[in-house]
Scaffold this motif. Structure first.
Motif, PDB file in Angstrom:
ATOM      1  N   LEU A   5       0.830  -1.188   0.000  1.00 36.46           N
ATOM      2  CA  LEU A   5       0.000   0.000   0.000  1.00 36.46           C
ATOM      3  C   LEU A   5       0.870   1.245   0.000  1.00 36.46           C
ATOM      4  CD1 LEU A   5      -2.720  -0.761   2.710  1.00 36.46           C
ATOM      5  CD2 LEU A   5      -3.068  -0.663   0.261  1.00 36.46           C
ATOM      6  N   ASP A   6       0.436   2.229  -0.754  1.00 28.68           N
ATOM      7  CA  ASP A   6       1.058   3.543  -0.685  1.00 28.68           C
ATOM      8  C   ASP A   6       0.376   4.354   0.408  1.00 28.68           C
ATOM      9  OD1 ASP A   6       2.806   3.029  -2.766  1.00 28.68           O
ATOM     10  OD2 ASP A   6       1.438   3.825  -4.295  1.00 28.68           O
ATOM     11  N   VAL A   7       1.183   4.904   1.286  1.00 28.27           N
ATOM     12  CA  VAL A   7       0.698   5.806   2.326  1.00 28.27           C
ATOM     13  C   VAL A   7       1.269   7.184   2.010  1.00 28.27           C
ATOM     14  CG1 VAL A   7       0.560   6.272   4.792  1.00 28.27           C
ATOM     15  CG2 VAL A   7       0.716   3.908   3.981  1.00 28.27           C
ATOM     16  N   GLN A   8       0.370   8.165   1.866  1.00 23.02           N
ATOM     17  CA  GLN A   8       0.802   9.471   1.392  1.00 23.02           C
ATOM     18  C   GLN A   8       0.306  10.580   2.316  1.00 23.02           C
ATOM     19  OE1 GLN A   8       0.683   8.837  -3.431  1.00 23.02           O
ATOM     20  NE2 GLN A   8      -1.220   9.367  -2.429  1.00 23.02           N
ATOM     21  N   ARG A   9       1.167  11.561   2.512  1.00 21.36           N
ATOM     22  CA  ARG A   9       0.717  12.828   3.093  1.00 21.36           C
ATOM     23  C   ARG A   9       0.473  13.773   1.930  1.00 21.36           C
ATOM     24  NH1 ARG A   9       3.686  17.333   4.763  1.00 21.36           N
ATOM     25  NH2 ARG A   9       5.628  16.128   4.809  1.00 21.36           N
ATOM     26  N   VAL A  10      -0.754  14.275   1.858  1.00 22.35           N
ATOM     27  CA  VAL A  10      -1.220  15.006   0.689  1.00 22.35           C
ATOM     28  C   VAL A  10      -1.800  16.347   1.136  1.00 22.35           C
ATOM     29  CG1 VAL A  10      -2.696  14.868  -1.367  1.00 22.35           C
ATOM     30  CG2 VAL A  10      -1.829  12.776  -0.328  1.00 22.35           C
ATOM     31  N   SER A  11      -1.579  17.369   0.325  1.00 22.37           N
ATOM     32  CA  SER A  11      -2.226  18.656   0.593  1.00 22.37           C
ATOM     33  C   SER A  11      -3.662  18.616   0.118  1.00 22.37           C
ATOM     34  CB  SER A  11      -1.478  19.780  -0.116  1.00 22.37           C
ATOM     35  OG  SER A  11      -1.713  19.711  -1.510  1.00 22.37           O
ATOM     36  N   PHE A  12      -4.462  19.558   0.607  1.00 23.08           N
ATOM     37  CA  PHE A  12      -5.855  19.608   0.175  1.00 23.08           C
ATOM     38  C   PHE A  12      -5.977  19.885  -1.322  1.00 23.08           C
ATOM     39  CE2 PHE A  12      -8.073  20.773   4.476  1.00 23.08           C
ATOM     40  CZ  PHE A  12      -7.617  19.577   5.009  1.00 23.08           C
ATOM     41  N   THR A  13      -4.927  20.408  -1.928  1.00 24.13           N
ATOM     42  CA  THR A  13      -4.955  20.639  -3.382  1.00 24.13           C
ATOM     43  C   THR A  13      -4.517  19.418  -4.165  1.00 24.13           C
ATOM     44  OG1 THR A  13      -2.724  21.571  -3.299  1.00 24.13           O
ATOM     45  CG2 THR A  13      -4.582  23.112  -3.111  1.00 24.13           C
ATOM     46  N   GLY A  14      -4.142  18.327  -3.455  1.00 31.00           N
ATOM     47  CA  GLY A  14      -3.790  17.082  -4.114  1.00 31.00           C
ATOM     48  C   GLY A  14      -2.311  16.867  -4.298  1.00 31.00           C
ATOM     49  N   ASP A  15      -1.461  17.787  -3.818  1.00 27.51           N
ATOM     50  CA  ASP A  15      -0.013  17.648  -3.949  1.00 27.51           C
ATOM     51  C   ASP A  15       0.509  16.647  -2.927  1.00 27.51           C
ATOM     52  OD1 ASP A  15       0.062  19.633  -5.937  1.00 27.51           O
ATOM     53  OD2 ASP A  15       0.122  21.208  -4.406  1.00 27.51           O
ATOM     54  N   ILE A  16       1.342  15.710  -3.400  1.00 25.58           N
ATOM     55  CA  ILE A  16       1.939  14.713  -2.506  1.00 25.58           C
ATOM     56  C   ILE A  16       3.129  15.351  -1.797  1.00 25.58           C
ATOM     57  CG2 ILE A  16       3.069  12.477  -2.358  1.00 25.58           C
ATOM     58  CD1 ILE A  16       1.470  11.634  -4.839  1.00 25.58           C
ATOM     59  N   ARG A  17       3.075  15.423  -0.470  1.00 25.90           N
ATOM     60  CA  ARG A  17       4.149  16.030   0.322  1.00 25.90           C
ATOM     61  C   ARG A  17       5.138  14.983   0.834  1.00 25.90           C
ATOM     62  NH1 ARG A  17       2.221  21.177   1.842  1.00 25.90           N
ATOM     63  NH2 ARG A  17       1.199  21.964  -0.038  1.00 25.90           N
ATOM     64  N   ALA A  18       4.675  13.765   1.048  1.00 24.03           N
ATOM     65  CA  ALA A  18       5.553  12.678   1.486  1.00 24.03           C
ATOM     66  C   ALA A  18       4.851  11.361   1.187  1.00 24.03           C
ATOM     67  CB  ALA A  18       5.874  12.783   2.975  1.00 24.03           C
ATOM     68  N   LYS A  19       5.646  10.303   1.009  1.00 24.09           N
ATOM     69  CA  LYS A  19       5.054   9.033   0.593  1.00 24.09           C
ATOM     70  C   LYS A  19       5.927   7.894   1.074  1.00 24.09           C
ATOM     71  CE  LYS A  19       3.915   6.488  -3.670  1.00 24.09           C
ATOM     72  NZ  LYS A  19       3.836   6.579  -5.141  1.00 24.09           N
ATOM     73  N   THR A  20       5.277   6.790   1.433  1.00 28.16           N
ATOM     74  CA  THR A  20       5.984   5.554   1.734  1.00 28.16           C
ATOM     75  C   THR A  20       5.126   4.390   1.258  1.00 28.16           C
ATOM     76  OG1 THR A  20       7.130   4.291   3.468  1.00 28.16           O
ATOM     77  CG2 THR A  20       4.985   5.210   4.044  1.00 28.16           C
ATOM     78  N   THR A  21       5.761   3.279   0.999  1.00 27.65           N
ATOM     79  CA  THR A  21       5.053   2.061   0.615  1.00 27.65           C
ATOM     80  C   THR A  21       5.231   1.040   1.729  1.00 27.65           C
ATOM     81  OG1 THR A  21       5.405   2.478  -1.745  1.00 27.65           O
ATOM     82  CG2 THR A  21       4.843   0.226  -1.098  1.00 27.65           C
ATOM     83  N   VAL A  22       4.117   0.505   2.215  1.00 29.10           N
ATOM     84  CA  VAL A  22       4.170  -0.467   3.301  1.00 29.10           C
ATOM     85  C   VAL A  22       3.714  -1.821   2.773  1.00 29.10           C
ATOM     86  CG1 VAL A  22       3.763   1.264   5.082  1.00 29.10           C
ATOM     87  CG2 VAL A  22       1.829   0.033   4.088  1.00 29.10           C
ATOM     88  N   THR A  23       4.259  -2.865   3.371  1.00 29.96           N
ATOM     89  CA  THR A  23       3.881  -4.236   3.031  1.00 29.96           C
ATOM     90  C   THR A  23       2.997  -4.792   4.134  1.00 29.96           C
ATOM     91  OG1 THR A  23       5.921  -4.599   1.788  1.00 29.96           O
ATOM     92  CG2 THR A  23       4.712  -6.549   2.534  1.00 29.96           C
ATOM     93  N   LEU A  24       1.774  -5.165   3.771  1.00 32.74           N
ATOM     94  CA  LEU A  24       0.862  -5.781   4.729  1.00 32.74           C
ATOM     95  C   LEU A  24       1.030  -7.289   4.699  1.00 32.74           C
ATOM     96  CD1 LEU A  24      -2.580  -3.972   4.243  1.00 32.74           C
ATOM     97  CD2 LEU A  24      -0.843  -3.544   5.979  1.00 32.74           C
ATOM     98  N   ASP A  25       1.150  -7.874   5.860  1.00 33.49           N
ATOM     99  CA  ASP A  25       1.153  -9.327   6.003  1.00 33.49           C
ATOM    100  C   ASP A  25       0.417  -9.633   7.305  1.00 33.49           C
ATOM    101  OD1 ASP A  25       1.523 -12.000   5.839  1.00 33.49           O
ATOM    102  OD2 ASP A  25       3.716 -11.968   5.968  1.00 33.49           O
ATOM    103  N   VAL A  26      -0.900  -9.690   7.184  1.00 28.75           N
ATOM    104  CA  VAL A  26      -1.745  -9.817   8.362  1.00 28.75           C
ATOM    105  C   VAL A  26      -2.313 -11.231   8.390  1.00 28.75           C
ATOM    106  CG1 VAL A  26      -3.584  -8.752   9.702  1.00 28.75           C
ATOM    107  CG2 VAL A  26      -2.392  -7.415   7.938  1.00 28.75           C
ATOM    108  N   PRO A  27      -2.087 -11.984   9.451  1.00 28.61           N
ATOM    109  CA  PRO A  27      -2.617 -13.348   9.494  1.00 28.61           C
ATOM    110  C   PRO A  27      -4.141 -13.338   9.545  1.00 28.61           C
ATOM    111  CG  PRO A  27      -1.740 -12.726  11.633  1.00 28.61           C
ATOM    112  CD  PRO A  27      -1.355 -11.634  10.683  1.00 28.61           C
ATOM    113  N   ALA A  28      -4.732 -14.466   9.169  1.00 26.37           N
ATOM    114  CA  ALA A  28      -6.177 -14.606   9.293  1.00 26.37           C
ATOM    115  C   ALA A  28      -6.587 -14.333  10.733  1.00 26.37           C
ATOM    116  CB  ALA A  28      -6.602 -16.008   8.879  1.00 26.37           C
TER     117      ALA A  28
END
Length: 806
Positions: A656-679
């Motif tokens: 998943l991409d996790v982004q900090r975004v301005s109200f105008t839609g500009d990406i201020r910071a971004k990271t990609t996280v890996t989910l591995d959640v057991p049942a």
């Protein structure tokens, strides 16, 4: 063979207060009969309820006549069977008194064979005022405290008939369940009690039978499940027998989300030699259920375990779906259950101020894999433990436990709603001055009945209850908890201070859908404080609490439309905030039961589905936060972290991409996280500092898929004025509405019922960044033309932006 003949036709209703007999529907009640005859206005409209209080304080007589040319000649016994009389009734046949009843929650049987005539039998049921009876019991036993100035704890009747903080005061009377003649010879099945268990791969049914006899012949009881049959002999004169059926390689009944709710047909027959006398059939399910209440470092757990699997309860509280309960049929249950399931619900708590529901209720829950917790019927009051109530309580409990125990969906019996808590915290003790208040029911009588009759299910003394008298009953660290300080005195962010083990009640109010309110209230103009709106707000200082709940989140609404939207949105926000927090605590917290799914009339309340069956914005929020897989931002160590909760049977693996975004839609910071959640598990992922640290807290947000985090409350955010493009594409029976955001729009909601009372929409509360689009499907008739401004403007199309930028 036993023959049951319904007696549901030809009834009339009379009373000194009305002229002449009125046609009566059985099953039914006085109010619905008078309404059908045009003698009273609709009690649900405006303040009509107040003008109809006399009905509950009057006496009524139901009468019918019937022929019985064959019954007495062809059977050893003929019984009049009344499954439900509401409530204080004297039953006569041909002028002979058969008996007197005083419990809505029991059935009754009278031997009438010797009284029957070939033609012209006259059956009458005289109903005394429930008020008069209850006040008489109060005067005899001494007054006791309760939450409302009504005498509901002195009579075994649906307590909410006497009004609640969401319901009207409409004290009913009538023949509310089937009534008829039961003709039989030699013997009949008096009760069938299947105790279902699992032994390895085998399912076991221990069928315990009691019989009523008209002769002393030896009898045979035969039980069959899945082609496996077993029999037992009932010796001459005996009245009890047990049969064990073992089914190999049984398919288990699983709750929703954990597997298929497999069911089997159980049939039981009673015979004398080759002659069948009586038969009984039910669907059953093989499963185990227990409560894990082990002590740990955080207190005492409260985890429901089904077939060895811990279940996170995503629940809703259920109240009677109509104040006039005979109007609730299987189709109505099915509509509500569909709404519950579509919102991600897996558990229904049948609240203790209502009733034991009909067979349709539990059968539908069985088939859908919905878990059911059943309160015994005590709520918000100190209940006398003396006669005439004590024996009624015990008889009622025995009857209902045996009636409901075949249903695999039923997984818990609960002694009462809030009464143990009330004794501790609601200033009852001085008022009681040593008088009984119900403790003996909850800690002795009811658990004794459950343990002896239904040992396959757990019993819990109350909701809330900590598990022991030595710990406060509403201690969040132990057992079950109710949280009501949020609605009554605290901002909804106070939910975040709680770490409950199991949350059995909590909620936040909002008005019903506009079309529902407009149908019920004729005020002109319609305002939050207009008479009809206030009458349909039953909570103490309800509108004041709604206003205080907005403070710090939204400005004071400018008009009725803004008030309606703001309070509905704030309800959805409050419950979203609470459930996301509680689910993020898994496995410390293993359940939330929202107050409430449904309403019993058009009213401002805590419901997700209003009194006309319309879904409020809360329902759409609930669907999101009760989804099998939930992403939520939660504060951890002073900064937002991403929590992924997986209540599905498969691992959840994704990037998943996790982004900090301005109200105008500009990406201020971004990271990609890996989910591995057991049942059936959860993980918490800390986020980089640049993602969680805003440059401008009032004009930025964090996003991850549909999860969002705003750094400030709405009143402090620099929302742009909402701007969207709307394209309406009609189809037969509705329209697709494509909405493209030109600016940030938060909680975009299209109120379809304001286009047409028949219309519904498939989604609400959608947040879009500039350039993003959503297509909403509206279904219904009498919709405006595609180019109508109604589709594009308030009060139909709303956003959170509107409430702040206005």
């Amino acid at each position: 063979m036993l023959v049951l003949r319904p007696l549901h036709s030809g009834w009339t209703l009379r009373a000194p207060s009305i002229d002449g007999p009125v046609p009566a529907t059985v099953p039914g009640c006085v109010h619905t009969d008078l309404l059908a005859a045009g003698l009273i206005p609709d009690p649900y409209l405006d303040a009509n309820e107040l003008d109809l209080a006399w009905i509950g304080r009057s006496s009524w007589v139901y009468s019918t006549s019937f022929d019985a040319a064959t019954e007495a000649d062809q059977a050893d016994r003929v019984d009049l069977v009344a499954d439900g009389l509401d409530t204080v009734a004297t039953v006569t046949l041909n002028g002979v008194r058969l008996g007197r009843t005083a419990n809505m929650h029991r059935g009754y049987r009278f031997d009438v064979r010797s009284l029957l005539r070939p033609v012209g039998n006259v059956l009458e049921v005289h109903f005394d005022s429930a008020y008069e009876y209850a006040l008489g019991v109060r005067d005899a036993l001494g007054a006791r405290p309760n939450a409302y100035d009504e005498p509901f704890q002195y009579i075994r009747k649906m307590a909410s008939n006497f009004g609640w903080d969401w319901g009207p005061t409409l004290v009913t009377a009538g023949i509310w369940r089937p009534i008829g003649l039961s003709s039989w010879s030699v013997a009949r099945l008096d009760s069938v009690r299947p105790v279902v268990s699992v032994d390895g791969a085998d399912g076991i049914v221990d069928v315990h039978v009691t019989v009523e006899r008209a002769a002393d012949d030896p009898l045979t009881v035969t039980a069959s499940v899945a082609g496996v049959t077993a029999s037992a002999t009932v010796p001459a004169g005996a009245t009890e027998a047990s049969v064990r059926v073992r089914v190999p390689d049984v398919r288990l009944w699983w709750p929703r989300g954990y597997g298929d709710p497999a069911r089997y047909d159980l049939s039981v027959t009673l015979s004398a030699g080759p002659d069948p006398l009586d038969a009984w059939q039910r669907h059953i399910g093989f499963r185990t259920v227990e409560l894990d209440t082990a002590a740990d470092a955080d207190g005492t757990a409260f985890t429901l375990v089904v077939n060895g699997m811990p279940v996170f309860v995503r629940g809703v509280n259920w109240i009677p779906d109509d104040a006039f309960v005979t109007r609730v049929d299987r189709a109505r249950y099915e509509a509500r259950f569909t709404q519950a399931v579509d919102a991600g619900v897996n558990y229904l708590r049948v609240w203790g101020g209502g009733r034991y529901e009909s067979e349709d209720f539990y059968d539908l829950a069985d088939s859908l894999g919905l878990l059911v917790g059943q309160d015994f019927l005590f709520a918000c009051a100190a209940y006398p433990e003396e006669e005439p109530l004590a024996s009624e309580v015990a008889a009622e409990a025995r009857e209902q436990v045996v009636r409901l125990m075949p249903h695999p969906s039923l997984v818990m019996w609960v002694g009462n709603n809030e009464n143990i808590w009330g004794w501790h915290d609601w200033d009852w003790q001085a008022a009681l001055d040593g008088r009984t208040w119900g403790e003996g029911y909850y800690l002795d009588v009811l658990p004794g009945i459950v343990h002896s009759l239904d040992p396959s299910r757990p019993y819990w003394p109350g909701s809330p209850y900590s598990g022991t008298p030595d710990v406060h009953p509403n201690d969040p660290a132990h057992g079950t908890t109710h949280i009501w300080d949020v609605w009554n005195t605290h901002d909804y962010r106070h939910y975040g201070t709680y770490r409950p083990r199991f949350l059995a009640e909590f909620g936040f109010q909002a008005p019903p859908s506009f079309a529902t309110l407009r149908r019920a209230v004729s005020d002109d103009p319609l305002t939050p404080a207009s008479p009809g709106v206030l009458h349909h707000q039953k909570a103490a200082d309800g509108n004041g609490k709604l206003a205080r709940g907005l403070a710090g989140h939204f400005p004071a609404p400018a008009d009725f439309d803004d008030w309606h939207w703001a309070t509905q949105l704030n309800q959805a926000r409050a419950i979203t905030f609470g459930i996301e927090h509680f689910r993020s605590l898994r496995p410390l917290c293993m359940g939330t039961i929202l107050w409430q799914l449904n309403d019993n009339w058009p009213v401002t309340s805590w419901s997700a589905v209003d009194g006309d069956g319309r879904r409020k914005p809360l329902w759409f929020a609930l669907r999101r936060v009760y989804a099998d897989r939930l992403l939520t931002f939660q504060p951890r160590d002073g900064a937002p972290a991403l929590v992924a909760v997986n209540d599905s049977a498969l691992p959840w693996q994704a990037q998943l991409d996790v982004q900090r975004v301005s109200f105008t839609g500009d990406i201020r910071a971004k990271t990609t996280v890996t989910l591995d959640v057991p049942a059936f598990g959860s993980v918490t992922l800390p986020l980089p500092a640049d993602v969680v640290t805003p440059d401008s807290p009032s004009a930025e947000l964090i996003t991850a898929d549909r999860a969002v985090w705003f750094f400030a409350e709405d009143v402090d955010l620099a929302y742009p004025a909402a701007s969207v493009d709307v394209t309406v594409r009609p189809f037969d029976g509705g329209a697709d509405v494509e909405i493209t955001a030109r600016t940030l729009v938060r909680d975009l909601t299209l109120f379809a019922d304001r286009l047409s009372p028949s219309a519904t929409v498939d989604d609400q509360l959608v947040t879009l960044l500039p350039g993003a689009s959503v297509t909403l499907r509206v279904t219904g008739s009498d919709l405006p033309a595609p180019d109508s401004p109604a589709w594009r403007t308030a009060p139909v199309l709303r956003t959170a932006n509107d409430l702040v930028t206005a």
